[in-house]
Structures are given as C-alpha cells and as structure tokens.
Design a protein around this motif. Structure first.
Motif, PDB file in Angstrom:
ATOM      1  N   ARG A   1       0.831  -1.208   0.000  1.00  0.00           N
ATOM      2  CA  ARG A   1       0.000   0.000   0.000  1.00  0.00           C
ATOM      3  C   ARG A   1       0.865   1.258   0.000  1.00  0.00           C
ATOM      4  N   LEU A   2       1.881   1.280   0.821  1.00  0.00           N
ATOM      5  CA  LEU A   2       2.731   2.463   0.910  1.00  0.00           C
ATOM      6  C   LEU A   2       3.548   2.666  -0.361  1.00  0.00           C
ATOM      7  N   SER A   3       3.880   1.573  -1.037  1.00  0.00           N
ATOM      8  CA  SER A   3       4.700   1.682  -2.245  1.00  0.00           C
ATOM      9  C   SER A   3       3.942   2.304  -3.415  1.00  0.00           C
ATOM     10  N   THR A   4       2.630   2.421  -3.296  1.00  0.00           N
ATOM     11  CA  THR A   4       1.846   3.015  -4.394  1.00  0.00           C
ATOM     12  C   THR A   4       1.933   4.545  -4.382  1.00  0.00           C
ATOM     13  N   LEU A   5       2.501   5.113  -3.321  1.00  0.00           N
ATOM     14  CA  LEU A   5       2.573   6.566  -3.199  1.00  0.00           C
ATOM     15  C   LEU A   5       3.872   7.083  -3.811  1.00  0.00           C
ATOM     16  N   ALA A   6       3.759   7.856  -4.851  1.00  0.00           N
ATOM     17  CA  ALA A   6       4.942   8.429  -5.494  1.00  0.00           C
ATOM     18  C   ALA A   6       5.388   9.673  -4.736  1.00  0.00           C
ATOM     19  N   PRO A   7       6.699   9.835  -4.518  1.00  0.00           N
ATOM     20  CA  PRO A   7       7.195  11.044  -3.848  1.00  0.00           C
ATOM     21  C   PRO A   7       6.854  12.301  -4.641  1.00  0.00           C
TER      22      PRO A   7
ATOM     23  N   ASP B   1       7.295  16.887  -4.563  1.00  0.00           N
ATOM     24  CA  ASP B   1       8.308  17.884  -4.195  1.00  0.00           C
ATOM     25  C   ASP B   1       8.083  18.442  -2.793  1.00  0.00           C
ATOM     26  N   ASP B   2       7.078  17.924  -2.068  1.00  0.00           N
ATOM     27  CA  ASP B   2       6.832  18.329  -0.686  1.00  0.00           C
ATOM     28  C   ASP B   2       6.907  17.086   0.203  1.00  0.00           C
ATOM     29  N   PRO B   3       8.075  16.800   0.779  1.00  0.00           N
ATOM     30  CA  PRO B   3       8.215  15.579   1.564  1.00  0.00           C
ATOM     31  C   PRO B   3       7.364  15.554   2.837  1.00  0.00           C
ATOM     32  N   VAL B   4       7.018  16.715   3.374  1.00  0.00           N
ATOM     33  CA  VAL B   4       6.151  16.730   4.559  1.00  0.00           C
ATOM     34  C   VAL B   4       4.735  16.332   4.160  1.00  0.00           C
ATOM     35  N   ARG B   5       4.310  16.777   2.992  1.00  0.00           N
ATOM     36  CA  ARG B   5       3.025  16.316   2.457  1.00  0.00           C
ATOM     37  C   ARG B   5       3.054  14.802   2.265  1.00  0.00           C
ATOM     38  N   ASP B   6       4.194  14.282   1.798  1.00  0.00           N
ATOM     39  CA  ASP B   6       4.336  12.843   1.579  1.00  0.00           C
ATOM     40  C   ASP B   6       4.225  12.076   2.895  1.00  0.00           C
ATOM     41  N   LEU B   7       4.769  12.635   3.976  1.00  0.00           N
ATOM     42  CA  LEU B   7       4.646  11.986   5.281  1.00  0.00           C
ATOM     43  C   LEU B   7       3.187  11.934   5.722  1.00  0.00           C
ATOM     44  N   GLY B   8       2.437  12.989   5.439  1.00  0.00           N
ATOM     45  CA  GLY B   8       1.005  12.963   5.727  1.00  0.00           C
ATOM     46  C   GLY B   8       0.286  11.910   4.912  1.00  0.00           C
ATOM     47  N   ALA B   9       0.641  11.794   3.632  1.00  0.00           N
ATOM     48  CA  ALA B   9       0.018  10.793   2.758  1.00  0.00           C
ATOM     49  C   ALA B   9       0.337   9.383   3.226  1.00  0.00           C
ATOM     50  N   LEU B  10       1.562   9.179   3.692  1.00  0.00           N
ATOM     51  CA  LEU B  10       1.934   7.860   4.212  1.00  0.00           C
ATOM     52  C   LEU B  10       1.127   7.529   5.465  1.00  0.00           C
ATOM     53  N   GLY B  11       0.885   8.515   6.310  1.00  0.00           N
ATOM     54  CA  GLY B  11       0.060   8.287   7.494  1.00  0.00           C
ATOM     55  C   GLY B  11      -1.356   7.900   7.129  1.00  0.00           C
ATOM     56  N   ALA B  12      -1.919   8.577   6.126  1.00  0.00           N
ATOM     57  CA  ALA B  12      -3.273   8.266   5.686  1.00  0.00           C
ATOM     58  C   ALA B  12      -3.340   6.875   5.065  1.00  0.00           C
ATOM     59  N   ALA B  13      -2.316   6.513   4.274  1.00  0.00           N
ATOM     60  CA  ALA B  13      -2.288   5.191   3.648  1.00  0.00           C
ATOM     61  C   ALA B  13      -2.136   4.093   4.692  1.00  0.00           C
ATOM     62  N   TYR B  14      -1.345   4.354   5.714  1.00  0.00           N
ATOM     63  CA  TYR B  14      -1.172   3.401   6.816  1.00  0.00           C
ATOM     64  C   TYR B  14      -2.524   3.132   7.480  1.00  0.00           C
TER      65      TYR B  14
ATOM     66  N   ASP C   1      10.867  -4.009   7.415  1.00  0.00           N
ATOM     67  CA  ASP C   1      11.717  -2.871   7.047  1.00  0.00           C
ATOM     68  C   ASP C   1      11.178  -2.179   5.804  1.00  0.00           C
ATOM     69  N   GLY C   2      10.626  -2.965   4.881  1.00  0.00           N
ATOM     70  CA  GLY C   2      10.078  -2.403   3.654  1.00  0.00           C
ATOM     71  C   GLY C   2       8.874  -1.519   3.905  1.00  0.00           C
ATOM     72  N   ALA C   3       8.142  -1.789   4.980  1.00  0.00           N
ATOM     73  CA  ALA C   3       7.002  -0.945   5.329  1.00  0.00           C
ATOM     74  C   ALA C   3       7.443   0.324   6.045  1.00  0.00           C
ATOM     75  N   PHE C   4       8.594   0.256   6.704  1.00  0.00           N
ATOM     76  CA  PHE C   4       9.106   1.396   7.468  1.00  0.00           C
ATOM     77  C   PHE C   4       9.942   2.341   6.594  1.00  0.00           C
ATOM     78  N   ALA C   5      10.582   1.773   5.582  1.00  0.00           N
ATOM     79  CA  ALA C   5      11.516   2.543   4.761  1.00  0.00           C
ATOM     80  C   ALA C   5      10.919   3.783   4.106  1.00  0.00           C
ATOM     81  N   PRO C   6       9.668   3.749   3.587  1.00  0.00           N
ATOM     82  CA  PRO C   6       9.134   4.970   2.970  1.00  0.00           C
ATOM     83  C   PRO C   6       9.039   6.147   3.939  1.00  0.00           C
ATOM     84  N   LEU C   7       8.750   5.866   5.211  1.00  0.00           N
ATOM     85  CA  LEU C   7       8.712   6.933   6.213  1.00  0.00           C
ATOM     86  C   LEU C   7      10.095   7.530   6.429  1.00  0.00           C
ATOM     87  N   VAL C   8      11.084   6.661   6.535  1.00  0.00           N
ATOM     88  CA  VAL C   8      12.454   7.138   6.742  1.00  0.00           C
ATOM     89  C   VAL C   8      12.906   7.969   5.539  1.00  0.00           C
ATOM     90  N   ASP C   9      12.582   7.487   4.341  1.00  0.00           N
ATOM     91  CA  ASP C   9      12.991   8.205   3.132  1.00  0.00           C
ATOM     92  C   ASP C   9      12.342   9.589   3.064  1.00  0.00           C
TER      93      ASP C   9
END
Length: 201
Positions: free
Chosen positions: A68-74, A76-89, A117-125
């Motif tokens: 699910r998290l891998s479907t989210l493309a980065p 230019d706003d990484p903070v927005r991406d962190l919000g999107a990852l939270g919603a996808a989670y 680790d693969g589920a955690f890595a998008p957050l770290v990135d």
C-alpha cells in the motif's frame, strides 16, 4: 503426480485464521480448515503446521502494508508525503483489521524481517528528504519515522479495536503527524498545511 498447492487456499487460511483470533474463536486445525474450505492437511501443505501459519499471518500483514505504501509516489513536498503515508497506513489497517491486529504479535516469528523494514523505509525516506529540504532541521530521519509510526499505530489500533470511531482518524491523524514534524523543526503553519494535503490525497 501431486496436485500443486492452491494459492487461493493459502490466502483463505491466512484470512480466516486472523479473523478467528480477533473474534476470539478457537483456532483448531479442523475449525480453520472447515472455515477455509480445505482439509486439515492444507495447513501442513502451505505452512508446515500452525507455527508456520501464524508466521505467515504476520508476514501477510506487513506485505500488504508495504504494498500500500509503495503506491505513493514522492512529490516535491516531503512533509506532504509523510502525511500521505500516514493516511495510507490508516487506510490499510481499516481494510485489513484482523491482519493489522496480528502483524505486531511478536509471539510468532516473522519469516522475512525485511518485509517489516520495507514498510518502514518509505517513512524514513520521506523524513530524510524533509530534512534535506530544510524542513526538519537536523532531526534524525529514523527517529522522526519511529515517532510517526508509534503515534499513528496508537491511534489506528484504538480505531480498529472499536475504542474510537473511524472519524477519529481524520480528526486526530493529521494533528498527530504535524505535532511530530513540528517538534522536529518544521514551521507550524506550513507543516499543518502540508500534512493535511497529504491526508486529503
């Protein structure tokens, strides 16, 4: 010639085992096989026995989350991406509530720890990109990702266990994410706006 193992039976055994545990039903070989429409031998064919089944249940939970998290493309706003990852989670947990509740049960081995680790890595990135963009000062990306996961997990678990209604996710999820990121150095107003855009999709 032996009949090949049916992946649909394997998937059914995983789903039913998780559902039965959450419903507090006794998970015996016979009961599980009956529920999944197979023989008791099916558990041995696919998992080598009950310990292998519980390991597969955990693994499947992390696999679905990572997918699910891998479907989210980065963006230019990484903070927005962190919000999107939270919603996808949160969305993944709502779609797979029984698996979600069991994937963190360390009583069962995780056959391939790298899947977690693969589920955690998008957050770290995303946290790393936010720091590189000057949004998170010198905050350690792994620390930021850990805090986001811990806060999100707590809220999501309260929802999937029916302690809080689903509406609590949208009411509190963005604010929890933003609080972690503001504490890590982001501008409060800018952070809240970015995170909310991520949650809104």
């Amino acid at each position: 010639m032996p009949k090949p193992a049916d992946p649909a039976v394997r998937a059914a055994l995983i789903e039913h085992a998780a559902t039965m545990v959450v419903a507090r039903e006794p998970v015996t070989l016979r009961a599980l096989a009956t529920r999944a429409g197979t023989s008791t031998m099916g558990v041995y064919t696919h998992f080598g026995g009950m310990p292998g089944l519980w390991a597969a249940v955990r693994q499947e939970g992390f696999l679905r989350l990572a997918a699910r998290l891998s479907t989210l493309a980065p963006t230019d706003d990484p903070v927005r991406d962190l919000g999107a990852l939270g919603a996808a989670y949160a969305a993944n947990a709502l779609e797979n509530p029984a698996l979600y509740r069991l994937m963190f049960d360390a009583a069962a081995d995780l056959p391939d720890p790298e899947v977690a680790d693969g589920a955690f890595a998008p957050l770290v990135d995303a946290a790393r990109r936010a720091r590189e963009a000057g949004r998170l000062a010198d905050a350690d990306p792994v620390d930021v990702a850990t805090r986001l996961w811990a806060g999100g997990h707590g809220l999501v678990m309260l929802v999937v266990t029916d302690v809080l209604p689903r509406a609590a996710l949208t009411a509190h999820g963005p604010a929890l994410n933003a609080a972690v990121l503001i504490a890590a150095g982001d501008d409060p107003a800018r952070c809240a706006a970015s995170v909310q855009r991520g949650w809104d999709g």
